[in-house]
Design a protein around this motif. Structure first.
Motif, PDB file in Angstrom:
ATOM      1  N   ARG A 114      16.502 109.829 111.641  1.00  0.00           N
ATOM      2  CA  ARG A 114      17.453 109.135 112.506  1.00  0.00           C
ATOM      3  C   ARG A 114      17.315 109.640 113.940  1.00  0.00           C
ATOM      4  N   HIS A 115      17.217 110.912 114.042  1.00  0.00           N
ATOM      5  CA  HIS A 115      17.029 111.535 115.348  1.00  0.00           C
ATOM      6  C   HIS A 115      15.780 110.989 116.033  1.00  0.00           C
ATOM      7  N   SER A 117      14.235 108.155 115.528  1.00  0.00           N
ATOM      8  CA  SER A 117      14.272 106.761 115.969  1.00  0.00           C
ATOM      9  C   SER A 117      15.248 106.544 117.109  1.00  0.00           C
ATOM     10  N   THR A 118      16.307 107.306 117.116  1.00  0.00           N
ATOM     11  CA  THR A 118      17.271 107.119 118.200  1.00  0.00           C
ATOM     12  C   THR A 118      16.642 107.489 119.545  1.00  0.00           C
ATOM     13  N   TRP A 119      15.756 108.458 119.509  1.00  0.00           N
ATOM     14  CA  TRP A 119      15.087 108.849 120.745  1.00  0.00           C
ATOM     15  C   TRP A 119      13.787 108.092 120.932  1.00  0.00           C
ATOM     16  N   LYS A 140       8.638 104.469 106.301  1.00  0.00           N
ATOM     17  CA  LYS A 140       9.101 103.227 106.910  1.00  0.00           C
ATOM     18  C   LYS A 140       9.134 103.324 108.429  1.00  0.00           C
ATOM     19  N   TYR A 141       8.928 104.534 108.954  1.00  0.00           N
ATOM     20  CA  TYR A 141       8.829 104.661 110.387  1.00  0.00           C
ATOM     21  C   TYR A 141       7.370 104.545 110.806  1.00  0.00           C
TER      22      TYR A 141
END
Lengths: 338, 338
Positions: A114-115, A117-119, A140-141
């Motif tokens: 999450r970290h 993708s948020t950045w 999936k990223y």
DNA sequence: TTGTACGCGTTATCAA
DNA sequence: TTGATAACGCGTACAA
């Protein structure tokens, strides 16, 4: 915090021109304009706003360095010179390549992702991964990932890993112990996964290659948690009476064990021989100096970062298994017997 | 990478509403809408784009941790367990407070400040600053700064510093040495600035308080660079024949010196007593175990980060001089004589 | 050679 | 209770 727009206003020109000069797209701008803009930029000490740039270009120039902490090793992890050394190698490489480094420590893979993708980080350096699912989630990223010292990941082939010849190194050291006349050799570690498993395998294979049988009890399991390490060490010291040498999975454990031996009046290497793995400050400064397997940690960090950046830039594919070499460092903790 | 706009479209509502739900501004939204949005958010695994948020709010949630490296100590800096330990404390605190940590290592203050402004970091943690100008430059930047272990900065009053009772700790240890009967006590360090100077001052004051005169030659200057450390250590070992004890500015140097003594056949503490400062892994694992001054490095990191965050949030002012306490840890490297 | 105008994803203001 | 719309700073088609 001056902006391009303001600069353009004050210079009586358009933002495009200013932007072009900033990015060296000088072919399209007249020399005197370039001069004028550059002077002004220096004068007002212009610094671009990276958030805006990231937003516009959909890239961040951030490389994330995620340490996956294990609850039982957390405190160890961060006093371990290994971590600061590898951070040094990584940071230097990242900075010189014009990227930035963001560090994140967590035991929760989902949180790490999450970290990331948020950045919108451009790439990820992953250290301390052990379980398969961790990596699987990350699939999936889409951004590049480079692992450090990761084994036993199913589908590892999708990922680049920067590792070490753990098995070979440990094989060679065990062989050395055997060449020195040792046949009762224990192996000390805190688990049987990843790097530790590879090193154990090297140890075991060396035993077998020399016709020495491995028994369950030859595996010395140390409990790394602060509250248990002492009693764990005491028990192991007792059990070690049946051995002439102990192959330790790391310098840290080797030195911890030797300290315990010292306290119990057991002499290294006269009463028992000790070999380590890593070749860090701890073993170098200990007396007798530790015989160990050398690895270049800083280089590991540099290589990991370099490789990731190459993948980001599309210069190489995303699937490389790299194993850095090891080297025996013979010092004073192993005795030749008979 | 779904966006608020897309969510709003698919849900047939406005971005404002979605945004409001995301931020819990629930007072203004009807329960069923909240429900609907929350369901959807979970389903699509929404992750905000921080760059966009930063741009809109003009804040970054980034805390920069800048290490100012000195050319002659760079390699030391990053193998030093101190660094990873303090990073651990800082990272944990920052993460739990909802901030992010960006690391930057440089010997060029201007470069550090450029980095800081380009990312619009909300606050800065500064470690390793020594010279006045470094900080002075930084004064034109308006964001909060917290220094760690910084002394001798002119105009320090503008900055918060998280330090240690260096002088007191060293005074107490020196006093302990004197109480043990030592009167010929050298002080080992690699420089005379900042933290080292404070510790030296404690040492010197203790000497004076006990009517012992300090001579220039009692200061043992170690050359920390890899290429010179060996010969430097050899020379110091020679000079130490005139002393019964050496107060070392750090555990690292204490252990390095003891290793050298071991190699030369000098017995610690029988031939000479050694005291360290820091109480890190190195001294704890060494045998004989190092008598030293304890400091809680992780806590130092935590406190620095906590303080910075409080300043950012405006909860406290920007000028606090905090000194963490020290504690003597008496182990086995100091001998009572006479 | 230079300028205009729009989009990136989010938040905030204000009106409906 | 909800929705348009502007603004943040930058890069870049495209137009002039």
């Amino acid at each position: 915090m001056i902006t391009i727009k303001e600069i353009a206003q004050q210079l009586n020109m358009s933002t495009t021109t200013v932007s072009n000069v900033i990015h060296g797209k000088t072919g399209e701008v007249s020399p005197q304009t370039i001069e004028r803009v550059e002077q002004f930029l220096k004068k007002v000490d212009y610094v671009p706003n990276i958030s805006a740039r990231n937003l516009a270009q959909n890239e961040s120039k951030i490389i994330g360095f995620a340490l996956k902490a294990r609850a039982d090793k957390y405190s160890n992890l961060l006093t371990d010179p290994f971590v600061s050394e590898i951070i040094g190698g990584i940071e230097e490489t990242i900075r010189k390549a014009g990227y930035f480094m963001m560090i994140y420590i967590s035991s929760d893979t989902a949180e790490i992702m999450r970290h990331v993708s948020t950045w919108n980080v451009d790439g990820l350096l992953l250290f301390g991964m052990l379980d398969d699912d961790g990596i699987r989630v990350s699939e999936k990223y889409k951004k590049p990932i480079v692992c450090i010292d990761t084994y036993s990941i199913e589908g590892l082939k999708h990922f680049t890993n920067i590792g070490l010849e753990d098995e070979k190194g440990c094989f060679q050291m065990t062989q050395y112990l055997i060449d020195c006349g040792h046949r009762k050799i224990a192996f000390l570690s805190d688990n049987m996964k990843g790097v530790d498993l590879a090193r154990f395998t090297g140890y075991k294979n060396a035993l077998e290659a020399n016709g020495i049988e491995f028994h369950e009890e030859d595996f010395f399991k140390i409990l790394p948690h602060e509250s248990q390490v002492e009693e764990s060490l005491n028990e192991l010291a007792q059990r070690s009476k049946n051995y002439t040498a102990i192959m330790c999975v790391s310098d840290l454990y080797a030195v911890m064990l030797m300290s315990k031996f010292h306290d119990l009046g057991v002499k290294v290497p006269d009463d028992i021989s000790i070999a380590g793995f890593d070749d860090n400050l701890l073993g170098r400064l200990h007396r007798p100096a530790l015989t160990t397997v050398h690895q270049n940690v800083k280089k590991k960090g540099q290589l990991a970062a370099e490789t990731l950046i190459k993948i980001i830039k599309g210069k190489i594919g995303a699937s490389n298994q790299i194993q850095l070499p090891t080297r025996l460092v013979i010092r004073d903790t192993v005795k030749k017997i008979k």
